[in-house]
Design an enzyme around this catalytic site. Structure first.
Site, mmCIF file in Angstrom:
data_model
loop_
_atom_site.group_PDB
_atom_site.id
_atom_site.type_symbol
_atom_site.label_atom_id
_atom_site.label_comp_id
_atom_site.label_asym_id
_atom_site.label_seq_id
_atom_site.Cartn_x
_atom_site.Cartn_y
_atom_site.Cartn_z
ATOM 1 N N GLY A 229 17.388 -1.203 5.524
ATOM 2 C CA GLY A 229 17.587 -1.243 6.962
ATOM 3 C C GLY A 229 18.677 -2.262 7.290
ATOM 4 C CG ASN B 81 14.788 -5.901 7.278
ATOM 5 O OD1 ASN B 81 14.503 -7.089 7.215
ATOM 6 N ND2 ASN B 81 13.903 -4.944 7.538
ATOM 7 C CB ALA C 147 -0.934 -0.011 1.204
ATOM 8 C CE1 TYR D 198 -11.235 -1.125 -38.979
ATOM 9 C CE2 TYR D 198 -9.325 0.301 -39.243
ATOM 10 C CZ TYR D 198 -10.532 0.003 -38.622
ATOM 11 O OH TYR D 198 -11.001 0.837 -37.647
ATOM 12 C CB ALA E 208 3.709 -9.951 -60.100
ATOM 13 C CD GLU F 297 14.324 0.869 8.195
ATOM 14 O OE1 GLU F 297 14.537 1.269 7.044
ATOM 15 O OE2 GLU F 297 14.189 -0.350 8.468
ATOM 16 N NE ARG G 120 11.563 5.194 -1.510
ATOM 17 C CZ ARG G 120 11.927 4.263 -0.638
ATOM 18 N NH1 ARG G 120 13.214 4.063 -0.378
ATOM 19 N NH2 ARG G 120 11.028 3.511 -0.023
ATOM 20 N NE ARG H 290 0.094 -6.421 -35.361
ATOM 21 C CZ ARG H 290 -1.105 -5.840 -35.414
ATOM 22 N NH1 ARG H 290 -1.897 -5.845 -34.365
ATOM 23 N NH2 ARG H 290 -1.530 -5.256 -36.521
HETATM 24 C C1 UD1 Z 1 11.661 -1.578 4.065
HETATM 25 C C2 UD1 Z 1 12.239 -1.804 5.477
HETATM 26 C C3 UD1 Z 1 13.756 -1.919 5.358
HETATM 27 C C4 UD1 Z 1 14.124 -3.046 4.409
HETATM 28 C C5 UD1 Z 1 13.452 -2.851 3.045
HETATM 29 C C6 UD1 Z 1 13.623 -4.107 2.190
HETATM 30 C C7 UD1 Z 1 10.709 -0.623 6.972
HETATM 31 C C8 UD1 Z 1 10.521 0.571 7.828
HETATM 32 N N1 UD1 Z 1 11.880 -0.690 6.328
HETATM 33 O O1 UD1 Z 1 12.170 -0.334 3.597
HETATM 34 O O2 UD1 Z 1 14.287 -2.213 6.652
HETATM 35 O O3 UD1 Z 1 15.514 -3.087 4.250
HETATM 36 O O4 UD1 Z 1 12.026 -2.653 3.204
HETATM 37 O O5 UD1 Z 1 13.210 -3.898 0.882
HETATM 38 O O6 UD1 Z 1 9.871 -1.485 6.949
HETATM 39 N N2 UD1 Z 1 3.976 -0.283 2.520
HETATM 40 C C9 UD1 Z 1 2.637 -0.302 2.870
HETATM 41 N N3 UD1 Z 1 2.157 0.741 3.604
HETATM 42 C C10 UD1 Z 1 2.934 1.774 4.032
HETATM 43 C C11 UD1 Z 1 4.294 1.767 3.654
HETATM 44 C C12 UD1 Z 1 4.788 0.722 2.909
HETATM 45 O O7 UD1 Z 1 1.916 -1.234 2.529
HETATM 46 O O8 UD1 Z 1 2.405 2.658 4.689
HETATM 47 C C13 UD1 Z 1 4.503 -1.386 1.675
HETATM 48 C C14 UD1 Z 1 5.100 -0.891 0.351
HETATM 49 O O9 UD1 Z 1 4.121 -0.904 -0.675
HETATM 50 C C15 UD1 Z 1 6.212 -1.910 0.091
HETATM 51 C C16 UD1 Z 1 6.594 -2.390 1.493
HETATM 52 O O10 UD1 Z 1 5.559 -2.005 2.379
HETATM 53 O O11 UD1 Z 1 5.739 -3.010 -0.669
HETATM 54 C C17 UD1 Z 1 7.920 -1.776 1.970
HETATM 55 O O12 UD1 Z 1 7.780 -0.362 1.980
HETATM 56 P P1 UD1 Z 1 8.909 0.589 1.409
HETATM 57 O O13 UD1 Z 1 8.469 1.980 1.560
HETATM 58 O O14 UD1 Z 1 9.343 0.126 0.095
HETATM 59 O O15 UD1 Z 1 10.063 0.315 2.494
HETATM 60 P P2 UD1 Z 1 11.629 0.417 2.278
HETATM 61 O O16 UD1 Z 1 12.040 1.832 2.381
HETATM 62 O O17 UD1 Z 1 12.026 -0.309 1.079
HETATM 63 MG MG MG Z 2 10.991 -1.025 -0.544
#
Ligand code: UD1
Ligand code: MG
Length: 435
Positions: free
Chosen positions: A133, A162, A9, A362, A398, A148, A14, A308
């Site tokens: 992280g 992580n 979510a 067509y 032809a 983090e 980014r 296709r």
């Molecule tokens: C996160 C981890 C980080 C880890 C990395 C691995 C946290 C705080 N950090 O960072 O330690 O190294 O993933 O890829 O968890 N999402 C939601 N709701 C929110 C925010 C995020 O569902 O409110 C979902 C995003 O869609 C995504 C996932 O959670 O699929 C991770 O979120 P993202 O913002 O990508 O975290 P990272 O900065 O990558």
């Molecule tokens: Mg991520």
């Protein structure tokens, strides 16, 4: 009983893309779908996907329970919302992020076998500038906290990152989630804080290390292209191990659902898109673009062919350069070797389509069919205005524009007769060249 929660979510800010991050595709499949498919290999009793409101009606999610996170307040908040939907009797909860499309079933198996209250998957990274992280270990090498790097730059010195994938004892998870605190600098709750909370309360923790490439987190379009590269290598390696010869694999693209038989050669720079089935012993010469097509054994395609919209090429047929085949069936051993458009047509066995033949299918409103029976010779530069049928073993001269059916064994010709004017060129020139 076990459940998998998939977080998807986040804003994906980014990515700087109008498409929600997790719907971006890798080898033609959305990142979210790759992760759902991996989750299914755990045979969970429940899969919960946490999504943003815009994903609510998405097809991909039909096989999962959906929780909508109206405002993305971090991975910890998303996890809290998801646990409210956990079925009773769930004892173990796996947490996956939908932005890690390369994760592998084998890595998840490790999580399944763990007995610790909180197990996480880490990865050793060489490039310490990465934003993942970092996992802090105690002196006995047990994980005790996740730091983090955006808030704690010192953590970048730690080389164990992580992956964002965890297994929780469900009871512990429910008791710890209300204790997560908001990070004032980002206004988010972090799932990563659960490790420190768990350790402080005496729960056991464990760490598995996995290959970094399996957990590449896609946060930008640069990461996405990296994931695509890795996925392409994997897919083509699988095909090669099954006997498909890619002459320069790094230059060709393969959609995840491609089926390619052994003995087939794929030359350089071939695009194998969605829903392509290629049988054994086919040769696809370079720079061909294939999607939604079936190519039977012994066929040659290209170079520079475009197939296709349900194009079917029967055994030993041959499609050559600058030939586009759309919604048509090309019969066994038939040939269309140069510069043609074959749309909405059925071409019989051993028929030869001359260079520059166009089926006009067509009229600006409707599409019409061209039927050409077997053993027909279509002369070069023929225009076939559909609907039209050419009978078996007929010839088309032809340069003809064919608007009416031509019977079997007949010649269809619509050229004006050739004239020859004696010394016309000499006379013409003398008007301009004075001696
Ligand atoms: C996160 C981890 C980080 C880890 C990395 C691995 C946290 C705080 N950090 O960072 O330690 O190294 O993933 O890829 O968890 N999402 C939601 N709701 C929110 C925010 C995020 O569902 O409110 C979902 C995003 O869609 C995504 C996932 O959670 O699929 C991770 O979120 P993202 O913002 O990508 O975290 P990272 O900065 O990558
Ligand atoms: Mg991520």
């Amino acid at each position: 009983m076990k459940a998998v929660i998939i977080l998807s979510a986040g804003h994906g800010k980014r990515m700087k893309s109008p498409l929600p991050k997790v719907l971006h595709k890798v080898a033609g499949k959305s990142m979210l779908q790759w992760v759902i498919d991996a989750a299914k290999t755990l045979n969970p009793d429940q899969i919960i996907t946490v999504i943003s409101p815009e994903l609510k009606t998405h097809e991909t999610l039909k096989s999962t329970d959906i929780v909508v996170q109206e405002v993305p307040q971090g991975t910890g908040d998303a996890l809290k919302l998801a646990t409210q939907k956990l079925q009773q009797n769930i004892e173990k909860v796996f947490l996956l992020c939908a932005d890690t499309p390369l994760l592998q079933a084998e890595d998840l198996k490790n999580l399944e076998n763990t007995t610790a209250d909180l197990t996480l998957i880490g990865m050793k990274i060489d490039d310490l500038s990465k934003s993942y992280g970092r996992i802090q270990l105690n002196e006995k090498c047990y994980p005790v906290a996740i730091r983090e790097t955006k808030h704690d730059p010192e953590a970048k010195k730690i080389s164990i990152a992580n992956t964002g994938v965890y297994a929780f004892n469900a009871k512990m998870l429910k008791s710890l989630l209300p204790k997560l605190e908001i990070h004032p600098d980002s206004n988010e709750f972090y799932a990563t804080d659960l490790l420190e909370l768990a350790v402080c309360e005496g729960y056991s923790s464990e760490l598995f290390l996995a290959k970094e490439e399996n957990f590449l987190g896609v946060n930008t379009l640069v990461d996405l292209s990296e994931a695509e590269k890795i996925m392409q290598c994997r897919l083509k390696a699988n095909h090669m191990l099954n006997g498909v010869h890619f002459s320069l694999p790094e230059t060709s693209y393969v959609h995840y659902d491609a089926e390619i038989g052994s003995g087939t050669i794929i030359e350089q720079s071939v695009h194998i898109g969605e829903n392509v089935k290629i049988a054994n012993n086919v040769t696809v010469f370079g720079f061909s673009y294939l999607s939604n097509c079936t190519i039977k054994s012994g066929v040659t395609i290209g170079p520079f062919s475009h197939l296709r919209n349900n194009a079917i090429i029967e055994e030993h047929a041959s499609i050559g350069n600058f030939v586009e085949v759309k919604g048509s069936t090309i019969g066994k051993s038939a040939k269309a070797k140069h510069l043609s458009y074959i749309g909405d047509a059925v071409i019989g066995e051993k028929t030869n389509i001359g260079a520059g033949t166009i089926t006009c299918n067509y009229n600006g409103f409707e599409k019409f069919k061209t039927h050409i029976e077997k053993n027909v010779m279509i002369g070069a530069n023929t225009t076939l205005v559909a609907p039209v049928c050419i009978g078996e073993s007929a010839y088309i001269a032809a340069g003809s524009v064919i608007t009416k059916d031509v019977g079997a064994n007949n010649l269809g010709i619509t050229r004006t007769e050739q004239q020859e004017k004696s010394e016309w060129a000499t006379n013409f020139r003398t008007k301009y060249i004075k001696i």
